[in-house]
Design an enzyme around this catalytic site. Structure first.
Site, PDB file in Angstrom:
ATOM      1  N   GLU A 299       0.846  -1.192   0.000  1.00  0.00           N
ATOM      2  CA  GLU A 299       0.000   0.000   0.000  1.00  0.00           C
ATOM      3  C   GLU A 299       0.886   1.247   0.000  1.00  0.00           C
ATOM      4  O   GLU A 299       1.790   1.389   0.819  1.00  0.00           O
ATOM      5  CB  GLU A 299      -0.876  -0.018   1.246  1.00  0.00           C
ATOM      6  CG  GLU A 299      -1.649   1.252   1.502  1.00  0.00           C
ATOM      7  CD  GLU A 299      -2.306   1.253   2.876  1.00  0.00           C
ATOM      8  OE1 GLU A 299      -3.309   1.970   3.059  1.00  0.00           O
ATOM      9  OE2 GLU A 299      -1.808   0.544   3.780  1.00  0.00           O
ATOM     10  N   LYS A 356      -9.034   2.102  -2.365  1.00  0.00           N
ATOM     11  CA  LYS A 356      -9.384   1.657  -1.014  1.00  0.00           C
ATOM     12  C   LYS A 356     -10.730   2.259  -0.611  1.00  0.00           C
ATOM     13  O   LYS A 356     -10.923   3.481  -0.664  1.00  0.00           O
ATOM     14  CB  LYS A 356      -8.293   2.084  -0.031  1.00  0.00           C
ATOM     15  CG  LYS A 356      -8.479   1.591   1.389  1.00  0.00           C
ATOM     16  CD  LYS A 356      -7.287   2.017   2.249  1.00  0.00           C
ATOM     17  CE  LYS A 356      -7.384   1.515   3.673  1.00  0.00           C
ATOM     18  NZ  LYS A 356      -6.209   1.912   4.485  1.00  0.00           N
ATOM     19  N   CYS A 407      -5.079  -2.920   3.132  1.00  0.00           N
ATOM     20  CA  CYS A 407      -4.835  -2.684   4.557  1.00  0.00           C
ATOM     21  C   CYS A 407      -6.069  -2.964   5.417  1.00  0.00           C
ATOM     22  O   CYS A 407      -6.475  -4.102   5.593  1.00  0.00           O
ATOM     23  CB  CYS A 407      -4.319  -1.259   4.753  1.00  0.00           C
ATOM     24  SG  CYS A 407      -3.622  -0.968   6.406  1.00  0.00           S
TER      25      CYS A 407
END
Length: 529
Positions: A299, A356, A407
């Protein structure tokens, strides 16, 4: 319960740690407060969520972001206390609501005629009520209500410490219950066994207040039930765990990961830029020379926009070596930027992009921005707001559709289930856990193991400072990196198109258990009249 997860990892404690709270909820006198003086629900919630999530304090110190030391400490403590109390709220809600349901009484009718007719109707339930043991009634209510609350909490923006993840990564057979109904199946198993232990304790203590012979056989059965039920659950999980994996050669995919090990304190500054570009370029070249099909980076591996990446040596290396790269960047979006992963082809073009969608509250965005924006500063030195991607994204690659969780999204199994049901064949999990001690990435890895098992997919995990890993569909960690180390590694994974019961039906167990609990509770309730 807090000791059942990393860093201690005493997963077996989870099977008994809830039982004392259960006993308290069931045996507390009707008119006595559960919160004062009996504070075990609050203490239990603080003990579990406070210990399990203590790693959040690792965001301190944030002096590298220009936050004064004392202010940084205050922010870290606020975050820890807030997420702990959010977990405590779940425990307290379960405790108070379960006790209220068990003590609920039907009010008497005021009109004589309706009262007689109602009594005759309701009395018909009495024989049925007598056939349902009180232990089973409490068990059905306790399990259903806990699973329902976890489902409700996980639908919000703040979620991590489900009871289910206490079993990961050590108890892989029981985690395979997740293939049936997701994390709720594992949570239900843990709560049910704890409830049976609690009911056995209550029965034994109650037996001492009666004649020695009275109820002894029933008490013995209750004492054996938790052990028997726990064994049966593990045998069911083991049957799923031991099924062979079909891995045809034509589904093989050689994937490499680069763990850049760029500390957050330098990540968004010139020193960090140079280290990231050099480290990820070198790692990519090394893996490309080993013959991998694709390389996954963490990420935000290169904390730039796309137009800036095109001027880096990494971009030149991709065009030269011709190996697909899944690259963590910042994406352009009106009103701000996104935390994204891009598929970069050998011709230098972007093939696909995933933004995300589950952002970390306060860490990546400020909840109620209009109200709190002037009070709480974003924990980021960037000048723009980070924006969430759409929740229904799909991520296609030259090798087929992939499942992506960036994440924090690893804590939300529905994201993975949706993508698997839509044809996702393998999991990509880029992350940046650089703020924290090794406990946090260990818990994060545990969540990714659960997602791999639930969807029956291989998972590739690339993390800035560790732990990066490769996980097979049975949850076995094929390889795992060190922590705070620079590493490159390649493994062969296999694309899969199977659909577990969970992938097809989602979390069907929670609504079913709630429906059963409601019926059982109503039978008990009307049977009292």
């Amino acid at each position: 319960m807090g000791l059942s997860v990393a860093p201690v990892g005493a997963w077996y404690l989870a099977w008994i740690a809830l039982a004392p709270l259960w006993v308290l909820v069931v045996t507390t006198p009707k008119h006595s407060s559960l919160l004062a003086p009996h504070s075990l629900p609050l203490l239990w919630g603080i003990g579990y969520h406070g210990v399990a999530l203590f790693w959040i304090t690792g965001i301190h110190p944030m002096t590298w972001m220009g936050v004064p030391w004392l202010s940084s400490l205050a922010i870290a403590l606020f975050c820890w206390i807030f997420i702990t109390l959010w977990g405590v709220a779940l425990v307290a809600t379960w405790s108070i609501s379960m006790r209220a349901l068990l003590n609920w009484k039907i009010p008497t009718f005021k009109s004589p005629l309706p009262n007689v007719k109602a009594q005759k109707t309701l009395c018909a339930f009495a024989p049925l009520r007598d056939k349902i043991p009180i232990h089973l009634i409490r068990l059905s209510i306790g399990v259903a209500f806990w699973c329902g609350l976890e489902s409700l909490w996980s639908a919000g923006p703040l979620w991590w410490s489900s009871l289910s993840y206490t079993q990961s990564p050590h108890n892989l057979p029981i985690l395979h219950l997740g293939q049936l109904s997701g994390a709720s199946a594992v949570t239900a198993a843990i709560v049910a066994v704890n409830g049976l232990f609690a009911e056995a304790w209550i029965a034994v203590v109650g037996a001492h207040s009666r004649a020695p012979v009275q109820g002894s056989r029933k008490t013995l059965v209750l004492c054996l039930l938790p052990f028997t039920f726990c064994l049966l659950l593990h045998l069911l999980g083991y049957s799923l765990y031991s099924s062979p994996l079909a891995q045809p050669p034509d589904t093989a995919l050689r994937v490499g990961i680069v763990q850049g090990n760029v500390p957050n304190k330098i990540k968004l500054y010139p020193e960090g830029f140079r280290k990231a570009i050099e480290g990820y370029t070198t790692g990519y070249q090394t893996l490309a020379d080993r013959g991998v099909d694709a390389v996954l980076t963490p990420e935000g591996a290169l904390p730039f926009r796309w137009h800036d990446v095109q001027r880096t040596s990494f971009y030149s290396a991709v065009k030269e070596r011709g190996v697909v790269a899944w690259l963590g960047l910042f994406g352009d979006k009106e009103g701000g930027y996104t935390n994204s992963i891009f598929t970069l082809l050998s011709n230098g073009q972007i093939f696909s992009r995933y933004d995300k969608s589950k952002l970390v509250p306060i860490g990546e965005y400020v909840p109620f921005q209009e109200i709190l924006g002037g009070i709480i500063s974003r924990l980021s030195p960037l000048d723009e707001h980070q924006l969430a991607g759409a929740p229904n994204q799909l991520f296609d690659t030259p090798f087929g559709r992939a499942i992506v969780g960036i994440c924090y999204e690893s804590a939300f199994p529905e994201r993975f289930r949706y993508q698997a049901a839509a044809g996702g064949q393998f999991i990509l999990s880029p992350s940046n856990d650089a703020h924290y001690s090794a406990a946090m990435p260990a818990q994060h890895h545990a969540l990714d193991i659960m997602r791999a098992i639930e969807t029956d997919r291989w998972a590739v995990r690339a993390v800035n400072t560790g732990y990066s890993a490769f996980v097979d569909p049975h949850g076995k960690t094929v390889w795992i990196s060190g922590h705070d180390t620079y590493e490159t590694h390649a493994e062969t994974i296999y694309r899969r198109q199977t659909k577990t019961l969970y992938v097809q039906w989602g979390d069907w167990l929670t609504p079913l258990s709630i429906a059963v609990a409601v019926v059982v509770w109503l039978v008990r309730l009307v049977g009292q009249v």
